[in-house]
Design a protein around this motif. Structure first.
Motif, PDB file in Angstrom:
ATOM      1  N   ASP A 105      24.365  46.897  46.074  1.00  0.00           N
ATOM      2  CA  ASP A 105      23.865  47.767  45.067  1.00  0.00           C
ATOM      3  C   ASP A 105      22.308  47.621  44.705  1.00  0.00           C
ATOM      4  OD1 ASP A 105      23.237  49.760  43.103  1.00  0.00           O
ATOM      5  OD2 ASP A 105      25.351  50.421  43.593  1.00  0.00           O
ATOM      6  N   PRO A 106      21.332  48.149  45.022  1.00  0.00           N
ATOM      7  CA  PRO A 106      19.984  47.694  44.544  1.00  0.00           C
ATOM      8  C   PRO A 106      19.709  47.917  42.870  1.00  0.00           C
ATOM      9  CG  PRO A 106      19.806  50.000  45.771  1.00  0.00           C
ATOM     10  CD  PRO A 106      21.226  49.221  45.797  1.00  0.00           C
ATOM     11  N   ARG A 107      20.757  48.634  42.530  1.00  0.00           N
ATOM     12  CA  ARG A 107      20.439  48.580  40.820  1.00  0.00           C
ATOM     13  C   ARG A 107      21.099  47.454  40.045  1.00  0.00           C
ATOM     14  NH1 ARG A 107      24.141  53.843  40.435  1.00  0.00           N
ATOM     15  NH2 ARG A 107      25.332  52.557  41.640  1.00  0.00           N
ATOM     16  N   PHE A 108      22.006  46.759  40.535  1.00  0.00           N
ATOM     17  CA  PHE A 108      22.838  45.738  40.009  1.00  0.00           C
ATOM     18  C   PHE A 108      22.585  44.579  40.537  1.00  0.00           C
ATOM     19  CE2 PHE A 108      25.073  49.810  39.094  1.00  0.00           C
ATOM     20  CZ  PHE A 108      24.924  49.977  38.023  1.00  0.00           C
ATOM     21  N   ASP A 109      22.963  43.223  39.662  1.00  0.00           N
ATOM     22  CA  ASP A 109      23.171  41.927  40.054  1.00  0.00           C
ATOM     23  C   ASP A 109      24.495  41.539  39.659  1.00  0.00           C
ATOM     24  OD1 ASP A 109      22.977  39.140  40.281  1.00  0.00           O
ATOM     25  OD2 ASP A 109      20.986  38.945  39.514  1.00  0.00           O
ATOM     26  N   GLN A 110      25.363  41.308  40.719  1.00  0.00           N
ATOM     27  CA  GLN A 110      26.752  40.941  40.367  1.00  0.00           C
ATOM     28  C   GLN A 110      26.933  39.708  41.078  1.00  0.00           C
ATOM     29  OE1 GLN A 110      29.427  44.843  41.003  1.00  0.00           O
ATOM     30  NE2 GLN A 110      27.503  45.095  42.678  1.00  0.00           N
ATOM     31  N   ARG A 111      27.586  38.833  40.223  1.00  0.00           N
ATOM     32  CA  ARG A 111      28.056  37.640  40.453  1.00  0.00           C
ATOM     33  C   ARG A 111      29.416  37.210  40.141  1.00  0.00           C
ATOM     34  NH1 ARG A 111      22.345  34.162  39.642  1.00  0.00           N
ATOM     35  NH2 ARG A 111      20.904  36.057  40.407  1.00  0.00           N
ATOM     36  N   LEU A 112      30.052  36.473  40.892  1.00  0.00           N
ATOM     37  CA  LEU A 112      31.556  35.945  40.470  1.00  0.00           C
ATOM     38  C   LEU A 112      31.523  35.024  39.491  1.00  0.00           C
ATOM     39  CD1 LEU A 112      34.307  35.832  41.412  1.00  0.00           C
ATOM     40  CD2 LEU A 112      33.762  33.471  42.658  1.00  0.00           C
ATOM     41  N   LEU A 113      32.495  35.629  38.154  1.00  0.00           N
ATOM     42  CA  LEU A 113      32.622  34.610  36.980  1.00  0.00           C
ATOM     43  C   LEU A 113      33.857  33.743  37.405  1.00  0.00           C
ATOM     44  CD1 LEU A 113      31.668  34.049  34.027  1.00  0.00           C
ATOM     45  CD2 LEU A 113      33.193  36.001  33.565  1.00  0.00           C
ATOM     46  N   LEU A 114      34.926  34.266  37.728  1.00  0.00           N
ATOM     47  CA  LEU A 114      36.261  33.464  38.067  1.00  0.00           C
ATOM     48  C   LEU A 114      37.056  34.326  38.800  1.00  0.00           C
ATOM     49  CD1 LEU A 114      38.648  33.353  34.790  1.00  0.00           C
ATOM     50  CD2 LEU A 114      36.982  35.330  35.289  1.00  0.00           C
ATOM     51  N   ASP A 115      38.193  33.600  39.416  1.00  0.00           N
ATOM     52  CA  ASP A 115      39.239  34.224  40.173  1.00  0.00           C
ATOM     53  C   ASP A 115      40.305  34.189  39.005  1.00  0.00           C
ATOM     54  OD1 ASP A 115      38.401  34.886  42.736  1.00  0.00           O
ATOM     55  OD2 ASP A 115      38.424  32.624  43.015  1.00  0.00           O
ATOM     56  N   ASP A 116      40.997  35.572  39.091  1.00  0.00           N
ATOM     57  CA  ASP A 116      42.147  35.742  37.895  1.00  0.00           C
ATOM     58  C   ASP A 116      43.178  35.910  38.670  1.00  0.00           C
ATOM     59  OD1 ASP A 116      43.553  36.067  35.672  1.00  0.00           O
ATOM     60  OD2 ASP A 116      42.733  38.436  35.490  1.00  0.00           O
ATOM     61  N   PRO A 117      44.308  34.771  38.872  1.00  0.00           N
ATOM     62  CA  PRO A 117      45.549  34.989  39.649  1.00  0.00           C
ATOM     63  C   PRO A 117      46.351  35.795  38.946  1.00  0.00           C
ATOM     64  CG  PRO A 117      44.773  32.559  39.069  1.00  0.00           C
ATOM     65  CD  PRO A 117      44.151  33.351  38.337  1.00  0.00           C
ATOM     66  N   GLN A 118      47.512  36.299  39.510  1.00  0.00           N
ATOM     67  CA  GLN A 118      48.425  37.563  39.235  1.00  0.00           C
ATOM     68  C   GLN A 118      49.768  36.509  39.027  1.00  0.00           C
ATOM     69  OE1 GLN A 118      47.883  40.962  38.888  1.00  0.00           O
ATOM     70  NE2 GLN A 118      45.907  40.291  38.981  1.00  0.00           N
ATOM     71  N   ASP A 119      50.524  36.740  37.894  1.00  0.00           N
ATOM     72  CA  ASP A 119      51.860  36.472  37.805  1.00  0.00           C
ATOM     73  C   ASP A 119      52.936  37.356  37.486  1.00  0.00           C
ATOM     74  OD1 ASP A 119      50.814  33.482  37.207  1.00  0.00           O
ATOM     75  OD2 ASP A 119      50.647  34.239  35.154  1.00  0.00           O
ATOM     76  N   LEU A 120      54.095  36.960  38.158  1.00  0.00           N
ATOM     77  CA  LEU A 120      55.143  37.972  38.085  1.00  0.00           C
ATOM     78  C   LEU A 120      55.547  38.030  36.553  1.00  0.00           C
ATOM     79  CD1 LEU A 120      56.859  39.973  39.794  1.00  0.00           C
ATOM     80  CD2 LEU A 120      58.584  38.162  39.686  1.00  0.00           C
ATOM     81  N   VAL A 121      55.790  39.327  35.879  1.00  0.00           N
ATOM     82  CA  VAL A 121      56.344  39.442  34.813  1.00  0.00           C
ATOM     83  C   VAL A 121      57.692  40.053  34.583  1.00  0.00           C
ATOM     84  CG1 VAL A 121      54.466  38.982  33.201  1.00  0.00           C
ATOM     85  CG2 VAL A 121      54.884  41.328  34.129  1.00  0.00           C
ATOM     86  N   CYS A 134      56.478  43.801  37.155  1.00  0.00           N
ATOM     87  CA  CYS A 134      55.124  43.962  37.146  1.00  0.00           C
ATOM     88  C   CYS A 134      54.368  42.579  37.604  1.00  0.00           C
ATOM     89  CB  CYS A 134      54.453  44.700  36.045  1.00  0.00           C
ATOM     90  SG  CYS A 134      52.718  45.558  36.618  1.00  0.00           S
ATOM     91  N   LEU A 135      53.092  42.952  38.008  1.00  0.00           N
ATOM     92  CA  LEU A 135      52.069  41.818  38.398  1.00  0.00           C
ATOM     93  C   LEU A 135      51.449  41.895  37.189  1.00  0.00           C
ATOM     94  CD1 LEU A 135      51.388  41.423  42.066  1.00  0.00           C
ATOM     95  CD2 LEU A 135      53.104  40.190  40.699  1.00  0.00           C
ATOM     96  N   LEU A 136      50.993  40.462  36.501  1.00  0.00           N
ATOM     97  CA  LEU A 136      49.983  40.721  35.163  1.00  0.00           C
ATOM     98  C   LEU A 136      48.884  39.806  35.656  1.00  0.00           C
ATOM     99  CD1 LEU A 136      49.974  41.598  32.357  1.00  0.00           C
ATOM    100  CD2 LEU A 136      50.982  39.419  31.502  1.00  0.00           C
ATOM    101  N   PRO A 137      47.670  40.025  35.361  1.00  0.00           N
ATOM    102  CA  PRO A 137      46.634  39.162  35.510  1.00  0.00           C
ATOM    103  C   PRO A 137      46.770  37.995  34.368  1.00  0.00           C
ATOM    104  CG  PRO A 137      45.892  41.383  35.471  1.00  0.00           C
ATOM    105  CD  PRO A 137      47.366  41.552  34.986  1.00  0.00           C
ATOM    106  N   ARG A 138      46.365  36.825  34.928  1.00  0.00           N
ATOM    107  CA  ARG A 138      46.642  35.742  33.948  1.00  0.00           C
ATOM    108  C   ARG A 138      45.537  35.725  32.502  1.00  0.00           C
ATOM    109  NH1 ARG A 138      47.576  30.194  37.245  1.00  0.00           N
ATOM    110  NH2 ARG A 138      49.237  31.788  37.697  1.00  0.00           N
ATOM    111  N   LEU A 139      44.496  36.725  32.756  1.00  0.00           N
ATOM    112  CA  LEU A 139      43.714  36.866  31.699  1.00  0.00           C
ATOM    113  C   LEU A 139      44.266  37.458  30.684  1.00  0.00           C
ATOM    114  CD1 LEU A 139      40.226  37.794  33.259  1.00  0.00           C
ATOM    115  CD2 LEU A 139      40.541  35.636  31.732  1.00  0.00           C
ATOM    116  N   ALA A 140      45.159  38.462  30.967  1.00  0.00           N
ATOM    117  CA  ALA A 140      46.163  39.419  29.933  1.00  0.00           C
ATOM    118  C   ALA A 140      47.082  38.447  29.455  1.00  0.00           C
ATOM    119  CB  ALA A 140      46.999  40.512  30.865  1.00  0.00           C
ATOM    120  N   THR A 141      46.898  38.236  28.224  1.00  0.00           N
ATOM    121  CA  THR A 141      47.849  37.418  27.163  1.00  0.00           C
ATOM    122  C   THR A 141      49.126  37.857  27.209  1.00  0.00           C
ATOM    123  OG1 THR A 141      46.784  38.162  25.467  1.00  0.00           O
ATOM    124  CG2 THR A 141      45.771  36.425  26.313  1.00  0.00           C
TER     125      THR A 141
END
Length: 301
Positions: free
Chosen positions: A157-173, A241-248
């Motif tokens: 997209d010419p309007r934005f510069d997007q770059r990977l910050l991190l991968d966020d694995p999913q855990d089962l809760v 549910c699956l919960l992203p690891r970033l979600a505490t």
């Protein structure tokens, strides 16, 4: 000389579709938006809009202007970055938007680091969904957006510069009383006969794709938009549910997180997004670096 602010109004109108929505996104009145567009049309010497009921339609000439407007905006951002580097570096205020689960694990720690390393630079954080974050960036009411994938615009997209910050694995809760709660890990296929809680749209899309790869479709019993609501339903045994690891999670939530041993395990990418050309601006670069440092610490830990 074309007024860059008027080009910005036209760029936002392209996204919003109506003068009223454009005014809302830019914190202007509809009459001010209409005036800016009339003046831009006069400056360029072509008609930019055609009335279409309550909406307006961009003319072919407007689309030609917009093709160049994105490049002009990016070049102007690079100019501002060079001027900021020349005049004093990382000072002032940087406005960062992010999704809810990024605050505790990414945004707040990064803002705290900036407070220690760059005392003349203030970071303002706000919670916003993907669409609102992009609108705020385009309207120059935000400088950095932290976005989860899926849901972001295309990387070219010419309007934005997007770059990977991190991968966020999913855990089962699961609830503390669930038979899986004693396991060290689980395969997603083992959950095929379980009842699921459907979280917000982007996360549930990820769950559907992951479950399809494991050979089944999740059977949904309840829906909840906020993670606290999802975890309350899980804690009472009403689904998993699956919960992203970033979600505490905390002990009072009454749930158990279980890593998935699928290969590859379900994960989402988290990106930083800025207006194209602005990444080198010293204050923006400092905050991006703080975010990257926090992300690297998480991955090492």
């Amino acid at each position: 000389m074309i007024d860059l602010r008027r080009l910005q109004v036209l760029r936002v109108l392209r996204e919003e579709g109506t003068v009223t929505a454009t005014a809302r996104a830019l914190y202007l009145t509809p009459s001010a938006v209409s005036q800016q567009l009339r003046l831009l049309s006069k400056e360029i010497g072509v008609d930019l809009l055609l009335p279409e009921g309550r909406r307006v339609r961009l003319t072919p000439a407007a689309h030609i202007v917009l093709e160049h407007a994105d490049a002009i905006a990016a070049e102007w951002e690079r100019t501002r970055a060079d001027l900021a580097a020349h005049s004093g570096g990382a000072v002032g205020q940087i406005r960062v938007t992010g999704f809810a689960s990024s605050f505790g694990s990414l945004l707040a720690p990064a803002a705290a680091r900036i407070g220690e390393s760059h005392p003349r630079l203030a970071v303002h954080l706000s919670d916003a969904d993907i669409d609102d974050s992009l609108r705020l960036l385009l309207a120059e009411r935000a400088d950095i957006a932290v976005l989860p994938v899926p849901g972001t615009p295309p990387l070219d997209d010419p309007r934005f510069d997007q770059r990977l910050l991190l991968d966020d694995p999913q855990d089962l809760v699961v609830s503390a009383a669930h038979p899986f709660a004693e396991r060290d890990s689980v395969r997603l296929a083992d959950t095929a006969h379980e009842t699921w809680i459907a979280p917000h749209h982007d996360q549930f899309q990820l769950i559907e794709v992951a479950c399809a790869a494991a050979g089944f479709a999740p059977r949904v019993a309840h829906e909840a938009a906020e993670w606290n609501s999802v975890l309350a339903l899980v804690a009472h045994g009403l689904g998993i549910c699956l919960l992203p690891r970033l979600a505490t999670t905390a002990p009072e939530h009454g749930v158990v997180r279980i890593p998935l041993r699928d290969d590859p395990a379900p994960s989402r990418s988290v990106l930083t997004c800025v207006r194209r050309g602005s990444r080198a601006e010293p204050a923006i670069a400092a905050v991006l670096q703080a975010l990257e440092d926090v992300a690297q610490d998480r991955q090492r830990g």
